[in-house]
Motif scaffolding. Structure first.
Motif, PDB file in Angstrom:
ATOM      1  N   LEU A  39       0.824  -1.201   0.000  1.00  0.00           N
ATOM      2  CA  LEU A  39       0.000   0.000   0.000  1.00  0.00           C
ATOM      3  C   LEU A  39       0.864   1.259   0.000  1.00  0.00           C
ATOM      4  O   LEU A  39       0.577   2.225  -0.717  1.00  0.00           O
ATOM      5  CB  LEU A  39      -0.923   0.005   1.220  1.00  0.00           C
ATOM      6  CG  LEU A  39      -2.144  -0.905   1.154  1.00  0.00           C
ATOM      7  CD1 LEU A  39      -2.830  -0.973   2.514  1.00  0.00           C
ATOM      8  CD2 LEU A  39      -3.123  -0.427   0.083  1.00  0.00           C
ATOM      9  N   GLU A  40       1.939   1.245   0.777  1.00  0.00           N
ATOM     10  CA  GLU A  40       2.849   2.390   0.797  1.00  0.00           C
ATOM     11  C   GLU A  40       3.476   2.607  -0.577  1.00  0.00           C
ATOM     12  O   GLU A  40       3.610   3.742  -1.040  1.00  0.00           O
ATOM     13  CB  GLU A  40       3.937   2.182   1.850  1.00  0.00           C
ATOM     14  CG  GLU A  40       4.875   3.379   1.980  1.00  0.00           C
ATOM     15  CD  GLU A  40       5.837   3.244   3.146  1.00  0.00           C
ATOM     16  OE1 GLU A  40       6.793   4.044   3.213  1.00  0.00           O
ATOM     17  OE2 GLU A  40       5.647   2.349   3.996  1.00  0.00           O
ATOM     18  N   ALA A  41       3.827   1.506  -1.255  1.00  0.00           N
ATOM     19  CA  ALA A  41       4.403   1.612  -2.601  1.00  0.00           C
ATOM     20  C   ALA A  41       3.387   2.202  -3.581  1.00  0.00           C
ATOM     21  O   ALA A  41       3.741   3.027  -4.444  1.00  0.00           O
ATOM     22  CB  ALA A  41       4.875   0.242  -3.078  1.00  0.00           C
ATOM     23  N   ALA A  42       2.121   1.793  -3.455  1.00  0.00           N
ATOM     24  CA  ALA A  42       1.082   2.325  -4.337  1.00  0.00           C
ATOM     25  C   ALA A  42       0.874   3.813  -4.093  1.00  0.00           C
ATOM     26  O   ALA A  42       0.713   4.602  -5.040  1.00  0.00           O
ATOM     27  CB  ALA A  42      -0.225   1.560  -4.123  1.00  0.00           C
ATOM     28  N   LEU A  43       0.895   4.225  -2.829  1.00  0.00           N
ATOM     29  CA  LEU A  43       0.760   5.648  -2.502  1.00  0.00           C
ATOM     30  C   LEU A  43       1.948   6.446  -3.021  1.00  0.00           C
ATOM     31  O   LEU A  43       1.793   7.533  -3.592  1.00  0.00           O
ATOM     32  CB  LEU A  43       0.637   5.813  -0.983  1.00  0.00           C
ATOM     33  CG  LEU A  43      -0.653   5.300  -0.343  1.00  0.00           C
ATOM     34  CD1 LEU A  43      -0.506   5.259   1.176  1.00  0.00           C
ATOM     35  CD2 LEU A  43      -1.836   6.164  -0.745  1.00  0.00           C
ATOM     36  N   ARG A  44       3.139   5.894  -2.827  1.00  0.00           N
ATOM     37  CA  ARG A  44       4.355   6.576  -3.276  1.00  0.00           C
ATOM     38  C   ARG A  44       4.332   6.786  -4.791  1.00  0.00           C
ATOM     39  O   ARG A  44       4.661   7.868  -5.290  1.00  0.00           O
ATOM     40  CB  ARG A  44       5.582   5.759  -2.866  1.00  0.00           C
ATOM     41  CG  ARG A  44       6.905   6.427  -3.201  1.00  0.00           C
ATOM     42  CD  ARG A  44       8.048   5.717  -2.505  1.00  0.00           C
ATOM     43  NE  ARG A  44       8.162   4.308  -2.886  1.00  0.00           N
ATOM     44  CZ  ARG A  44       7.943   3.286  -2.067  1.00  0.00           C
ATOM     45  NH1 ARG A  44       7.586   3.491  -0.809  1.00  0.00           N
ATOM     46  NH2 ARG A  44       8.082   2.054  -2.494  1.00  0.00           N
ATOM     47  N   GLN A  45       3.916   5.761  -5.512  1.00  0.00           N
ATOM     48  CA  GLN A  45       3.894   5.851  -6.974  1.00  0.00           C
ATOM     49  C   GLN A  45       2.897   6.900  -7.456  1.00  0.00           C
ATOM     50  O   GLN A  45       3.223   7.721  -8.318  1.00  0.00           O
ATOM     51  CB  GLN A  45       3.539   4.498  -7.577  1.00  0.00           C
ATOM     52  CG  GLN A  45       3.492   4.508  -9.100  1.00  0.00           C
ATOM     53  CD  GLN A  45       3.166   3.144  -9.679  1.00  0.00           C
ATOM     54  OE1 GLN A  45       3.123   2.142  -8.969  1.00  0.00           O
ATOM     55  NE2 GLN A  45       2.928   3.092 -10.975  1.00  0.00           N
ATOM     56  N   CYS A  46       1.693   6.906  -6.878  1.00  0.00           N
ATOM     57  CA  CYS A  46       0.693   7.850  -7.376  1.00  0.00           C
ATOM     58  C   CYS A  46       1.057   9.288  -6.994  1.00  0.00           C
ATOM     59  O   CYS A  46       0.815  10.218  -7.772  1.00  0.00           O
ATOM     60  CB  CYS A  46      -0.713   7.477  -6.900  1.00  0.00           C
ATOM     61  SG  CYS A  46      -1.173   8.033  -5.253  1.00  0.00           S
ATOM     62  N   LEU A  47       1.685   9.482  -5.850  1.00  0.00           N
ATOM     63  CA  LEU A  47       2.107  10.837  -5.455  1.00  0.00           C
ATOM     64  C   LEU A  47       3.275  11.316  -6.304  1.00  0.00           C
ATOM     65  O   LEU A  47       3.339  12.483  -6.698  1.00  0.00           O
ATOM     66  CB  LEU A  47       2.477  10.849  -3.978  1.00  0.00           C
ATOM     67  CG  LEU A  47       1.306  10.700  -2.993  1.00  0.00           C
ATOM     68  CD1 LEU A  47       1.811  10.453  -1.587  1.00  0.00           C
ATOM     69  CD2 LEU A  47       0.409  11.940  -3.032  1.00  0.00           C
ATOM     70  N   ARG A  48       4.216  10.404  -6.600  1.00  0.00           N
ATOM     71  CA  ARG A  48       5.364  10.769  -7.432  1.00  0.00           C
ATOM     72  C   ARG A  48       4.914  11.118  -8.845  1.00  0.00           C
ATOM     73  O   ARG A  48       5.349  12.132  -9.417  1.00  0.00           O
ATOM     74  CB  ARG A  48       6.363   9.621  -7.464  1.00  0.00           C
ATOM     75  CG  ARG A  48       7.627   9.948  -8.269  1.00  0.00           C
ATOM     76  CD  ARG A  48       8.649   8.849  -8.164  1.00  0.00           C
ATOM     77  NE  ARG A  48       8.132   7.584  -8.667  1.00  0.00           N
ATOM     78  CZ  ARG A  48       8.030   6.463  -7.959  1.00  0.00           C
ATOM     79  NH1 ARG A  48       8.399   6.440  -6.685  1.00  0.00           N
ATOM     80  NH2 ARG A  48       7.558   5.361  -8.493  1.00  0.00           N
ATOM     81  N   GLU A  49       4.024  10.297  -9.399  1.00  0.00           N
ATOM     82  CA  GLU A  49       3.537  10.559 -10.757  1.00  0.00           C
ATOM     83  C   GLU A  49       2.770  11.872 -10.818  1.00  0.00           C
ATOM     84  O   GLU A  49       2.916  12.653 -11.766  1.00  0.00           O
ATOM     85  CB  GLU A  49       2.650   9.408 -11.225  1.00  0.00           C
ATOM     86  CG  GLU A  49       3.405   8.116 -11.494  1.00  0.00           C
ATOM     87  CD  GLU A  49       2.476   6.970 -11.850  1.00  0.00           C
ATOM     88  OE1 GLU A  49       1.240   7.190 -11.869  1.00  0.00           O
ATOM     89  OE2 GLU A  49       2.967   5.850 -12.111  1.00  0.00           O
ATOM     90  N   GLY A  50       1.948  12.118  -9.785  1.00  0.00           N
ATOM     91  CA  GLY A  50       1.176  13.351  -9.766  1.00  0.00           C
ATOM     92  C   GLY A  50       2.060  14.580  -9.670  1.00  0.00           C
ATOM     93  O   GLY A  50       1.846  15.584 -10.357  1.00  0.00           O
ATOM     94  N   ALA A  51       3.100  14.515  -8.830  1.00  0.00           N
ATOM     95  CA  ALA A  51       4.003  15.652  -8.666  1.00  0.00           C
ATOM     96  C   ALA A  51       4.804  15.900  -9.928  1.00  0.00           C
ATOM     97  O   ALA A  51       5.023  17.048 -10.331  1.00  0.00           O
ATOM     98  CB  ALA A  51       4.939  15.405  -7.486  1.00  0.00           C
ATOM     99  N   ALA A  52       5.238  14.815 -10.575  1.00  0.00           N
ATOM    100  CA  ALA A  52       6.031  14.954 -11.793  1.00  0.00           C
ATOM    101  C   ALA A  52       5.205  15.561 -12.914  1.00  0.00           C
ATOM    102  O   ALA A  52       5.671  16.426 -13.671  1.00  0.00           O
ATOM    103  CB  ALA A  52       6.570  13.588 -12.208  1.00  0.00           C
ATOM    104  N   GLU A  53       3.941  15.132 -13.023  1.00  0.00           N
ATOM    105  CA  GLU A  53       3.083  15.647 -14.093  1.00  0.00           C
ATOM    106  C   GLU A  53       2.747  17.119 -13.889  1.00  0.00           C
ATOM    107  O   GLU A  53       2.656  17.892 -14.842  1.00  0.00           O
ATOM    108  CB  GLU A  53       1.789  14.830 -14.153  1.00  0.00           C
ATOM    109  CG  GLU A  53       1.996  13.413 -14.688  1.00  0.00           C
ATOM    110  CD  GLU A  53       0.728  12.574 -14.567  1.00  0.00           C
ATOM    111  OE1 GLU A  53      -0.319  13.141 -14.176  1.00  0.00           O
ATOM    112  OE2 GLU A  53       0.794  11.361 -14.855  1.00  0.00           O
TER     113      GLU A  53
END
Length: 215
Positions: free
Chosen positions: A151-165
């Motif tokens: 779950l932490e990995a899923a949160l990290r990925q969606c936050l990283r992708e959102g910030a990068a975009e």
């Protein structure tokens, strides 16, 4: 969801009472589900002690030997509950990912979903935070630790992708890692408080305000 316990029937070899129709035999796999449902409901009792196979068999009105015809051990019964948690939670994570763009909003939806799942399934919440696994096999707790790692990995990925975009952070990887860690600790803490308060303190209490502060 696991079926309601009202579907559980006694399939002992005793003859039916005179004038009553014989009780139906369960379909293949049905008894396994009934055992897991009964176990989950026993874990929903506030302040419940360790569930024994004797107590579980008595609840189902079968012998302990009947339980072991469907599960090799009590640990395997708990693994069945963990399978249900994993399938349910990550199925919903995938649905959220399909509907919600990457970023804080998706992360908030994931956190809310996990806490709502625990609130609706108190017995499962005790499994998720390990309270029901204290005296059980070590591998069961390891599996629940892995669930929160995922779950932490899923949160990290969606936050990283959102910030990068959105170009919202100079260090999207580090920021996403920190936020995901905080959110995961929040989920675990809220579920622990729920279980240890006898299910009186709802894990979703003031959830929107808390998520707004963290995100």
């Amino acid at each position: 969801m696991l079926p309601d316990e009202s579907s559980v029937s006694d399939h002992s070899a005793e003859a039916a009472d005179a004038g009553n129709p014989p009780r139906k035999r369960p379909k293949p796999g049905e008894r396994r589900v009934q055992i897991l449902q009964a176990l989950a409901q026993m874990l929903e009792q506030p302040g419940a002690e360790r569930v024994t196979t004797a107590a579980l068999a008595a609840r189902l009105q079968v012998s302990e030997a009947a339980l072991y015809r469907h599960f090799a051990s009590k640990a395997q019964m708990f693994e069945g509950l963990i399978d249900f948690v994993e399938t349910s939670v990550f199925g919903l994570v995938n649905q959220i990912g399909e509907r919600e763009p990457a970023g804080p909003a998706r992360a908030a939806r994931i956190v809310a979903m996990v806490l709502q799942f625990g609130e609706k399934n108190p017995g499962m919440a005790r499994v998720m935070v390990g309270d029901a696994l204290v005296y059980e096999h070590e591998r069961l707790q390891q599996r629940m630790n892995q669930l929160f790692d995922k779950l932490e990995a899923a949160l990290r990925q969606c936050l990283r992708e959102g910030a990068a975009e959105n170009g919202a952070a100079l260090t999207p990887d580090a920021d996403a890692q920190l936020s995901a860690s905080v959110l995961t600790a929040f989920m675990v803490g809220r579920l622990q408080r729920f279980a240890r308060s006898g299910f009186r303190r709802a894990p979703t209490e003031r959830l929107e305000a808390c998520l707004a502060r963290m995100l």
